[in-house]
Design an enzyme around this catalytic site. Structure first.
Site, PDB file in Angstrom:
ATOM      1  CB  CYS A   2      -0.809   0.273   1.353  1.00 55.84           C
ATOM      2  SG  CYS A   2      -2.047  -1.203   1.282  1.00 55.84           S
ATOM      3  NE  ARG A  27       4.132   2.012  -1.410  1.00 53.61           N
ATOM      4  CZ  ARG A  27       5.574   1.246  -0.918  1.00 53.61           C
ATOM      5  NH1 ARG A  27       6.215   0.941  -1.560  1.00 53.61           N
ATOM      6  NH2 ARG A  27       5.431   0.314  -0.186  1.00 53.61           N
ATOM      7  CD1 TRP A  75      -1.209  -5.524  -3.028  1.00 50.99           C
ATOM      8  CD2 TRP A  75      -2.684  -4.643  -5.133  1.00 50.99           C
ATOM      9  NE1 TRP A  75      -1.351  -6.259  -4.085  1.00 50.99           N
ATOM     10  CE2 TRP A  75      -1.867  -5.616  -5.563  1.00 50.99           C
ATOM     11  CE3 TRP A  75      -2.723  -3.891  -6.295  1.00 50.99           C
ATOM     12  CZ2 TRP A  75      -1.947  -6.266  -6.446  1.00 50.99           C
ATOM     13  CZ3 TRP A  75      -3.249  -4.256  -7.249  1.00 50.99           C
ATOM     14  CH2 TRP A  75      -1.934  -5.460  -7.852  1.00 50.99           C
ATOM     15  CG  ASN A 101       2.491  -1.199   2.715  1.00 52.25           C
ATOM     16  OD1 ASN A 101       1.877  -2.501   2.724  1.00 52.25           O
ATOM     17  ND2 ASN A 101       4.115  -0.728   2.338  1.00 52.25           N
ATOM     18  N   GLY A 102       1.414  -3.308   5.157  1.00 52.52           N
ATOM     19  CA  GLY A 102       2.284  -4.714   5.839  1.00 52.52           C
ATOM     20  C   GLY A 102       1.419  -5.774   6.021  1.00 52.52           C
ATOM     21  CD  GLU A 483       8.169 -16.336 -18.183  1.00 50.18           C
ATOM     22  OE1 GLU A 483       7.432 -17.036 -18.089  1.00 50.18           O
ATOM     23  OE2 GLU A 483       8.739 -15.169 -17.169  1.00 50.18           O
ATOM     24  CE  LYS A 487       8.864 -11.703 -18.265  1.00 54.45           C
ATOM     25  NZ  LYS A 487       7.851 -13.327 -18.636  1.00 54.45           N
ATOM     26  CD  GLU A 490       6.733 -11.063 -22.291  1.00 51.14           C
ATOM     27  OE1 GLU A 490       5.529 -10.234 -21.840  1.00 51.14           O
ATOM     28  OE2 GLU A 490       6.561 -11.870 -20.716  1.00 51.14           O
ATOM     29  CG  HIS A 506      12.011 -36.152 -30.995  1.00 51.25           C
ATOM     30  ND1 HIS A 506      12.746 -36.937 -31.137  1.00 51.25           N
ATOM     31  CD2 HIS A 506      13.003 -36.154 -29.652  1.00 51.25           C
ATOM     32  CE1 HIS A 506      12.979 -37.777 -29.976  1.00 51.25           C
ATOM     33  NE2 HIS A 506      13.330 -37.320 -29.401  1.00 51.25           N
ATOM     34  CE  LYS A 602       1.542  -6.525 -14.888  1.00 49.56           C
ATOM     35  NZ  LYS A 602       2.927  -7.706 -14.549  1.00 49.56           N
TER      36      LYS A 602
END
Ligand code: AGP
Length: 607
Positions: A2, A27, A75, A101-102, A483, A487, A490, A506, A602
Site C-alpha cells: 500500500c 503501489r 492494495w 502497509n503490511g 519462461e 521473457k 516479449e 527430434h 498488462k
C-alpha cells in the site's frame, strides 16, 4: 503493497496528502482514504477505486484549514477492496486513527480476543486490530509512545504505520517492521511516506526508519524511539539523489527491474503466515475444507501457465497427484474430462485474463471446485473461485511478468507440500529441508541478485547479435526454459523458443548454426548428464551456448553461468531471476521499451 503519506507542518495538509497519494498510486490503489484533525476532531474520508474518486469526495467536505493528516492508498491483502476496508481505520472513540502497509499474520487471534472484550469491528482488514490495541492502552495511559509500543509488541508480521490522536493535534506518530517507511524532514514541516515520491517535491532530506523504531513528528522536530526499550535513538539525515520518476521505480530505471529485484521480499510475503517453522506444518487454512483431489487441472496463460507447468512436477513428485496443465484458451474450447473429485487450479496475476476466467467458469459449470492463485484481491478470478490463495506480490506494473511468477511458484510449492502432508507422503528430512530452505531463500536471493545482474548484463551484450534463441531444460527447468524464452521475445523482440532439451534431436537441432545460440539450463540434478549430452549435440553443430548451471559440475559451453545449488526445487528461484535479468539487460541494450513492449497489454481481458 500500500501507499502511506503523513504530513504535519504549516501548509494545508489535505492537498499534500492527495498529491502524495497520486504519486504513490503505482503501489496499488483499489481504495484510498485520508484522515485529518479539524477543531479537535478526527475526520476520516475514504472511497473505493482511484484517488480521483477520493479527491471529489474530500473537496466536498471543505477540509482545507488543517495542517496535519494521514493518507493511504490500498492494495488489498485481507478484505476485499471497498470503502469499509479502506484505511485509515479509527478506534471506537473516534479519537485515534491508523494507516498500515503490511500483513499482520496473527490478526485473527488478536481480533477474537478484542471482540471478546466487546470491541465491534467495522472492517474485514487485519489493520483494524492495530487501532483497537493502541486505543486500549491509550485510554489507560494517554501516552502515545507507550500505547504504540503496547500494540506492536503483540503483533507478528510486517507493518509500516501512521497514527494520529485527535487530542494531540501537534504530533504525528509512525512505526515500522519489515515494510518500508521514510520520514521526510522539511522546514517547519515533516512527512512520513512508504516511499520518497510521497513527499519528494517538498524535501529530499530523509530519515530511513529501521525495524522496531517509532517516530514522533511535530512541525519542528522528529524524535525516534526504540520499540523494545522506549529509549530515544539518534538517527542520521540522508539526502535522496533522485527525481520523481526515478523515485517511483525505487531508483531503478524500469519497473521491470524494480520488480525483479523485489523478489526476495515477494518470497517473504508469499510465505507470510503460511508456514509454522516450529512444527514445519504448512498453514493453508483456505484449503482445509477441500478434500485431497484425485487429479488437478491447472489452467492459465503466459507466464502464469509456465508457473502452473512448473507446479505439475511438484504436485506429482511431492503429493503424487496427477496433474494436467492447460493453456486457458485451449482448455475452454476442448472437452476436458473433469471428474467430480478433481480440482481445477486457475493461476492469474491480474485475475482478469479473459481466457483464464472463461476456463474457471467452465470448470465450475462442470461441477468442479476451483482454487484461484491470484495477485489482485477482489479481482474476477478471486471473486469467482471457490477458494483463493493470494500471492501477495504487490502491484506488478511492468507488462512483462516477473515477481508474479516467483510468488506463484511459492504458493504452488506450499500447496504441493500441503497435500503431501495431508497424504503423509513427505519424508521428514526432505520436508524439513524444503521448509527451512524456503525460509532462507529471501536472504540467499538478496545476496545473489546483484551478481546475477552483472553476469546478465555482460552476456546480453555478447549475445545481442542473435536473431533467434533456443531455451532448453529438462524436468523443472523445462517450464523455466519456456519462461526464459517468453521473457526474451516479449521485451527484446528477439525470437526465442523454449524446448524440452531431450526434444532437440527430434527436429529443432536442424536450426542450430553459429548464429543460433542456445540458453541451456543444466542444474545439478538427476537429469544433468542428459542435458550435457544435449549440449554436446549442439556443440557438434557449432551452436553457441550459454549454460546456466551450478558450481562443481563438469560441463563445457561458450559461457558458463553459475548460480548456487539449493537442491532441485529451490534452485528454480535462482534460475528464474537469471532468465528475467538476461532478457531485461538484452532489451535495455537494444534500446527497447522495457516496461511497455509493443503490441502487449498488462492484462489480456479480451479473447
Ligand atoms: C508475461 O510476461 C505476460 N505479460 C503474459 O504472458 C501474462 O503472463 C499473461 O497474459 C497472463 O496474465 P495473468 O497472469 O494476469 O492472467
Amino acid at each position: 503493497m500500500c501507499g502511506i503519506i503523513g504530513y504535519i507542518g504549516h501548509r494545508p495538509a489535505v492537498p499534500i496528502l492527495l498529491e502524495g497519494l497520486k504519486r504513490l498510486e503505482y503501489r496499488g490503489y483499489d481504495s484510498a482514504g485520508i484522515a485529518y484533525i479539524q477543531q479537535g476532531k478526527l475526520k476520516v474520508i475514504k472511497s473505493e477505486g482511484k484517488i480521483s474518486i477520493l479527491e471529489e469526495k474530500v473537496f466536498s467536505n471543505d477540509p482545507l484549514h488543517t495542517t496535519i493528516g494521514l493518507g493511504h492508498t490500498r492494495w488489498a491483502t485481507h478484505g476485499v477492496p471497498n470503502e469499509k476496508n479502506a484505511h485509515p481505520h479509527m478506534d471506537l472513540s473516534g479519537n485515534i486513527c491508523v494507516v498500515h502497509n503490511g500483513i499482520i499474520e496473527n490478526y485473527t487471534k488478536i481480533k477474537e480476543s478484542l471482540k471478546a472484550k466487546g470491541i465491534d469491528f467495522r472492517s474485514d482488514t487485519d489493520t483494524e486490530v492495530l487501532v483497537h490495541l493502541i486505543s486500549e492502552e491509550y485510554s489507560k495511559t494517554q501516552d502515545p509512545l507507550t500505547s504504540i509500543r503496547y500494540c506492536l509488541k503483540q503483533v507478528q508480521g510486517s507493518y509500516a504505520i501512521g497514527v494520529m490522536f485527535s487530542d494531540r493535534p501537534k504530533e504525528l506518530w509512525a512505526a515500522k517492521h519489515s515494510s518500508p517507511l521514510i520520514v521526510g524532514i522539511g522546514v517547519g514541516e515533516n512527512f512520513i511516506g512508504s516511499d520518497v515520491p510521497a513527499f519528494l517535491p517538498y524535501t529530499k532530506d530523509v530519515i530511513f526508519l529501521e525495524d522496531e523504531e517509532i517516530a514522533r513528528l511535530t512541525t519542528e522536530h522528529v524524535d525516534v524511539y526504540s520499540l523494545n526499550t522506549g529509549d530515544k535513538i539518534k538517527k542520521q539525515i540522508k539526502t535522496i539523489p533522485w527525481d520523481i520518476s526515478l523515485a517511483q521505480k525505487g531508483g531503478y530505471k524500469h519497473f521491470m527491474l524494480k520488480e525483479i529485484m523485489e523478489q526476495p521480499r515477494v518470497i517473504f510475503d508469499a510465505l507470510a503466515g503460511r508456514v509454522n517453522y516450529k512444527t514445519k506444518r504448512i498453514l493453508l487454512n483456505e484449503l482445509n475444507d477441500l478434500g485431497i483431489p484425485d487429479k488437478i487441472h491447472i489452467v492459465a496463460c503466459g507466464t502464469s501457465f509456465h508457473a502452473g507447468f512448473w507446479g505439475k512436477y511438484l504436485f506429482e513428485s511431492l503429493a503424487k497427484i496427477p496433474v494436467e496443465v492447460d493453456i486457458a484458451s485451449e482448455f475452454r474450447y476442448r472437452d476436458p474430462l473433469i471428474r467430480k473429485d478433481d480440482l481445477v487450479v486457475v493461476i492469474s496475476q491480474s485475475g482478469e485474463t479473459a481466457d483464464t476466467l472463461a476456463g474457471l467458469r467452465m470448470a465450475k459449470e462442470m461441477g468442479s471446485k476451483v482454487v484461484g492463485i491470484c495477485n489482485v484481491v477482489g479481482s474476477s478470478v478471486a471473486r469467482e473461485s471457490d477458494k483463493v490463495l493470494y500471492t501477495q506480490a504487490g502491484p506488478e506494473i511492468s507488462v512483462a511478468s516477473t515477481k508474479a511468477m516467483c510468488s506463484q511458484m511459492v504458493v504452488i510449492l506450499l500447496m504441493a507440500l500441503y497435500f503431501a502432508e495431508k497424504k503423509n507422503l513427505m519424508e521428514p528430512d526432505k520436508h524439513n529441508q524444503l521448509i527451512m530452505g524456503l525460509k532462507d531463500l529471501p536472504n540467499i536471493l538478496e545476496k545473489e541478485l546483484p551478481k546475477t545482474r552483472e553476469i546478465a548484463k555482460e552476456l546480453s551484450v555478447m549475445y545481442s547479435f542473435a536473431r533467434s534463441f533456443f531455451y532448453l531444460g529438462r524436468g523443472l527447468n523445462y517450464p523455466l526454459a519456456l519462461e526464459g524464452a517468453l521473457k526474451l521475445k516479449e521485451i527484446s523482440y528477439i525470437h526465442a523458443e523454449g524446448y524440452a532439451a531431450g526434444e532437440m534431436k527430434h527436429g529443432p537441432i536442424a536450426l542450430i548454426d553459429p548464429e543460433f545460440p542456445s540458453f541451456v539450463i543444466a542444474t545439478k540434478d538427476h537429469l544433468f548428464d542428459k542435458v550435457v549430452s544435449n549440449i554436446k549435440e549442439i556443440q557438434a553443430r557449432k551452436g553457441p551456448i550459454i549454460c546456466l548451471t551450478n558450481p562443481d559440475v563438469k560441463v563445457s559451453a561458450n559461457h558458463i553461468w553459475q548460480v548456487p545449488d539449493l537442491g532441485g526445487i529451490l534452485t528454480s528461484f535462482l534460475i528464474l531471476p537469471a532468465l528475467q535479468l538476461f532478457a531485461y539487460e538484452t532489451a535495455v541494450y537494444l534500446g527497447k521499451d522495457v516496461d511497455q513492449p509493443r503490441n502487449l497489454a498488462k492484462s489480456v481481458t479480451v479473447e
